[in-house]
Design a protein around this motif. Structure first.
Motif, PDB file in Angstrom:
ATOM      1  N   ASN A 163      42.870  -5.632  19.979  1.00  0.00           N
ATOM      2  CA  ASN A 163      43.382  -4.297  19.644  1.00  0.00           C
ATOM      3  C   ASN A 163      42.611  -3.722  18.465  1.00  0.00           C
ATOM      4  OD1 ASN A 163      45.333  -4.116  21.578  1.00  0.00           O
ATOM      5  ND2 ASN A 163      47.042  -4.628  20.234  1.00  0.00           N
ATOM      6  N   ARG A 175      39.509  -2.430  19.755  1.00  0.00           N
ATOM      7  CA  ARG A 175      39.631  -1.282  20.650  1.00  0.00           C
ATOM      8  C   ARG A 175      40.119  -0.017  19.961  1.00  0.00           C
ATOM      9  NH1 ARG A 175      42.168  -4.681  25.256  1.00  0.00           N
ATOM     10  NH2 ARG A 175      44.051  -4.129  24.146  1.00  0.00           N
ATOM     11  N   TYR A 176      40.938  -0.181  18.910  1.00  0.00           N
ATOM     12  CA  TYR A 176      41.536   1.008  18.308  1.00  0.00           C
ATOM     13  C   TYR A 176      40.936   1.364  16.954  1.00  0.00           C
ATOM     14  CZ  TYR A 176      44.800   0.408  22.093  1.00  0.00           C
ATOM     15  OH  TYR A 176      45.343   0.273  23.341  1.00  0.00           O
ATOM     16  N   ASP A 223      42.643  -4.512   9.847  1.00  0.00           N
ATOM     17  CA  ASP A 223      41.445  -3.690  10.081  1.00  0.00           C
ATOM     18  C   ASP A 223      41.458  -2.504   9.141  1.00  0.00           C
ATOM     19  OD1 ASP A 223      42.543  -1.169  11.356  1.00  0.00           O
ATOM     20  OD2 ASP A 223      43.347  -2.634  12.771  1.00  0.00           O
ATOM     21  N   TYR A 228      54.765   0.406  25.492  1.00  0.00           N
ATOM     22  CA  TYR A 228      54.748   1.450  24.455  1.00  0.00           C
ATOM     23  C   TYR A 228      53.327   1.621  23.915  1.00  0.00           C
ATOM     24  CZ  TYR A 228      56.100   4.449  20.611  1.00  0.00           C
ATOM     25  OH  TYR A 228      56.223   5.523  19.757  1.00  0.00           O
ATOM     26  N   ARG A 229      52.841   2.861  23.912  1.00  0.00           N
ATOM     27  CA  ARG A 229      51.514   3.119  23.379  1.00  0.00           C
ATOM     28  C   ARG A 229      51.553   4.391  22.565  1.00  0.00           C
ATOM     29  NH1 ARG A 229      47.784   2.330  28.529  1.00  0.00           N
ATOM     30  NH2 ARG A 229      46.675   0.841  27.262  1.00  0.00           N
ATOM     31  N   VAL A 230      50.766   4.417  21.500  1.00  0.00           N
ATOM     32  CA  VAL A 230      50.807   5.553  20.593  1.00  0.00           C
ATOM     33  C   VAL A 230      50.212   6.787  21.257  1.00  0.00           C
ATOM     34  CG1 VAL A 230      49.950   6.455  18.405  1.00  0.00           C
ATOM     35  CG2 VAL A 230      50.755   4.078  18.573  1.00  0.00           C
ATOM     36  N   SER A 257      44.696   5.336  25.005  1.00  0.00           N
ATOM     37  CA  SER A 257      44.937   3.932  25.309  1.00  0.00           C
ATOM     38  C   SER A 257      44.491   3.589  26.727  1.00  0.00           C
ATOM     39  CB  SER A 257      46.408   3.587  25.143  1.00  0.00           C
ATOM     40  OG  SER A 257      46.846   3.964  23.873  1.00  0.00           O
ATOM     41  N   GLY A 314      43.679  -1.143  28.033  1.00  0.00           N
ATOM     42  CA  GLY A 314      44.841  -1.963  27.663  1.00  0.00           C
ATOM     43  C   GLY A 314      45.959  -1.791  28.674  1.00  0.00           C
ATOM     44  N   THR A 315      46.958  -2.657  28.575  1.00  0.00           N
ATOM     45  CA  THR A 315      48.066  -2.597  29.523  1.00  0.00           C
ATOM     46  C   THR A 315      49.359  -2.124  28.858  1.00  0.00           C
ATOM     47  OG1 THR A 315      48.676  -4.874  29.028  1.00  0.00           O
ATOM     48  CG2 THR A 315      47.122  -4.527  30.833  1.00  0.00           C
ATOM     49  N   GLY A 316      49.368  -2.041  27.539  1.00  0.00           N
ATOM     50  CA  GLY A 316      50.599  -1.685  26.833  1.00  0.00           C
ATOM     51  C   GLY A 316      51.523  -2.883  26.670  1.00  0.00           C
ATOM     52  N   LEU A 372      51.159  -6.304  22.544  1.00  0.00           N
ATOM     53  CA  LEU A 372      51.977  -6.621  21.377  1.00  0.00           C
ATOM     54  C   LEU A 372      53.328  -7.221  21.791  1.00  0.00           C
ATOM     55  CD1 LEU A 372      51.179  -3.631  18.985  1.00  0.00           C
ATOM     56  CD2 LEU A 372      50.354  -5.984  18.859  1.00  0.00           C
TER      57      LEU A 372
HETATM   58  P1  ADP Z   1      47.648  -1.736  24.641  1.00  0.00           P
HETATM   59  O1  ADP Z   1      46.622  -2.108  23.621  1.00  0.00           O
HETATM   60  O2  ADP Z   1      47.427  -2.426  25.930  1.00  0.00           O
HETATM   61  O3  ADP Z   1      47.854  -0.271  24.781  1.00  0.00           O
HETATM   62  P2  ADP Z   1      49.492  -3.083  22.866  1.00  0.00           P
HETATM   63  O4  ADP Z   1      50.917  -3.468  23.048  1.00  0.00           O
HETATM   64  O5  ADP Z   1      48.526  -4.171  22.579  1.00  0.00           O
HETATM   65  O6  ADP Z   1      49.071  -2.291  24.171  1.00  0.00           O
HETATM   66  O7  ADP Z   1      49.393  -2.013  21.706  1.00  0.00           O
HETATM   67  C1  ADP Z   1      50.292  -0.908  21.681  1.00  0.00           C
HETATM   68  C2  ADP Z   1      49.682   0.286  20.974  1.00  0.00           C
HETATM   69  O8  ADP Z   1      49.557   0.028  19.575  1.00  0.00           O
HETATM   70  C3  ADP Z   1      48.282   0.630  21.431  1.00  0.00           C
HETATM   71  O9  ADP Z   1      48.289   1.421  22.589  1.00  0.00           O
HETATM   72  C4  ADP Z   1      47.722   1.375  20.220  1.00  0.00           C
HETATM   73  O10 ADP Z   1      48.084   2.732  20.287  1.00  0.00           O
HETATM   74  C5  ADP Z   1      48.454   0.749  19.035  1.00  0.00           C
HETATM   75  N1  ADP Z   1      47.621  -0.222  18.262  1.00  0.00           N
HETATM   76  C6  ADP Z   1      47.604  -1.555  18.421  1.00  0.00           C
HETATM   77  N2  ADP Z   1      46.776  -2.150  17.536  1.00  0.00           N
HETATM   78  C7  ADP Z   1      46.247  -1.158  16.786  1.00  0.00           C
HETATM   79  C8  ADP Z   1      45.313  -1.114  15.679  1.00  0.00           C
HETATM   80  N3  ADP Z   1      44.769  -2.228  15.186  1.00  0.00           N
HETATM   81  N4  ADP Z   1      45.022   0.103  15.156  1.00  0.00           N
HETATM   82  C9  ADP Z   1      45.586   1.240  15.655  1.00  0.00           C
HETATM   83  N5  ADP Z   1      46.463   1.274  16.685  1.00  0.00           N
HETATM   84  C10 ADP Z   1      46.801   0.098  17.253  1.00  0.00           C
END
Ligand code: ADP
Length: 260
Positions: free
Chosen positions: A160, A163-164, A189, A207-209, A214, A219-221, A224
């Motif tokens: 993550n 990726r983010y 990070d 749940y995704r922001v 995303s 990613g699959t959501g 986490l």
């Molecule tokens: P996915 O990555 O598959 O969307 P996750 O459950 O791993 O699902 O993460 C949920 C959401 O949290 C992500 O969609 C992202 O928006 C946010 N996120 C996770 N890790 C980070 C990070 N290190 N920095 C910013 N946003 C993050």
């Protein structure tokens, strides 16, 4: 076979008065069990057809040069989407397995340093060297846990972070013992961070922001949610902090009793 599950709520009034309320949650529990079994079964059944599909697509990919460009482009898209579905099904299956069994059978004494180093190596491969990945080991203590499960939880956090966060960000994986005696694996990070209003819901399934962005990350959501469940099975706690614009930190705290 008439076992009931009761939930008690005890309210204390002063020194010698108590109100005890009992709620029968047997039905709720059964429904939750059915939901888990259903998800586990469906995910399992979807794996075989997806493998077959992926296999055929791979054969066509090998023939790409003999195919008209429009067709080979389509095959490429189908491959991407099949892979996405495979990831989703694998994550769903993993999550429902984590929810169903209590865990703890395969717990061994783990060296944390090699685990974090190999996760960092995988994250570097994912990042294609566009991020800096550091591992900081501040304790020699070992951790009692399941290598496979912890690897998948910590990998989700590290991937993550790749990726983010934008190119050039620094990601640190750290192992240290806190003043409280708890062991902490931290993934930090210096990317864009997460708005605090989202933090309490991040570990919910799907749940995704930012849904649009995303989706593009593949990613699959579920990442986490998986991390949280793995940690729960280790009596550990996942804490997320972030100041927007300055990055995000994910702390996995293990009770002192799990350190060796
Ligand atoms: P996915 O990555 O598959 O969307 P996750 O459950 O791993 O699902 O993460 C949920 C959401 O949290 C992500 O969609 C992202 O928006 C946010 N996120 C996770 N890790 C980070 C990070 N290190 N920095 C910013 N946003 C993050």
């Amino acid at each position: 076979d008439e076992r009931r599950i009761l939930q008690y709520q005890i309210t204390l009034y002063g020194d010698d008065e108590r109100l005890v309320m009992a709620r029968d949650i047997t039905r709720l529990h059964q429904l939750e069990q059915m939901r888990r079994d259903f998800v586990a079964n469906v995910s399992h059944e979807l794996r075989t057809p997806l493998t077959v599909l992926a296999g055929y697509l791979e054969t066509y990919e090998d023939m790409a040069e003999q195919l008209p460009p429009r067709l080979s482009k389509g095959i490429q898209r189908m491959q991407e989407q099949t892979l996405r579905m495979q990831n989703l099904v694998n994550d769903l299956l993993l999550l429902s397995r984590l929810e169903i069994d209590q865990g703890g059978d395969d717990h061994a004494e783990l060296e944390v340093a090699p685990l974090l180093m190999s996760i960092a190596e995988d994250a570097r491969a994912l990042s294609r060297r566009r991020h800096t990945l550091q591992v900081e080991i501040e304790s020699k203590k070992r951790l009692l846990g399941s290598e496979q499960e912890l690897r998948s939880a910590i990998s989700n956090l590290a991937f993550n972070a790749v990726r983010y966060t934008p190119e050039g960000s620094t990601i640190v994986l750290r192992w240290r013992i806190e003043a409280s005696g708890e062991g902490c694996i931290e993934v930090t990070d210096d990317g864009e961070g997460i708005d605090p209003i989202h933090i309490p819901r991040l570990t919910e399934r799907f749940y995704r922001v930012d849904k649009g962005r995303s989706a593009a990350t593949g990613g699959t959501g579920l990442g986490l949610a998986i991390a949280k469940h793995v940690l729960l099975r280790h009596q550990a706690q996942l804490t997320i902090t972030s100041s927007p614009g300055k990055g995000a930190s994910f702390y996995c705290r293990f009770p002192a009793g799990r350190l060796r």
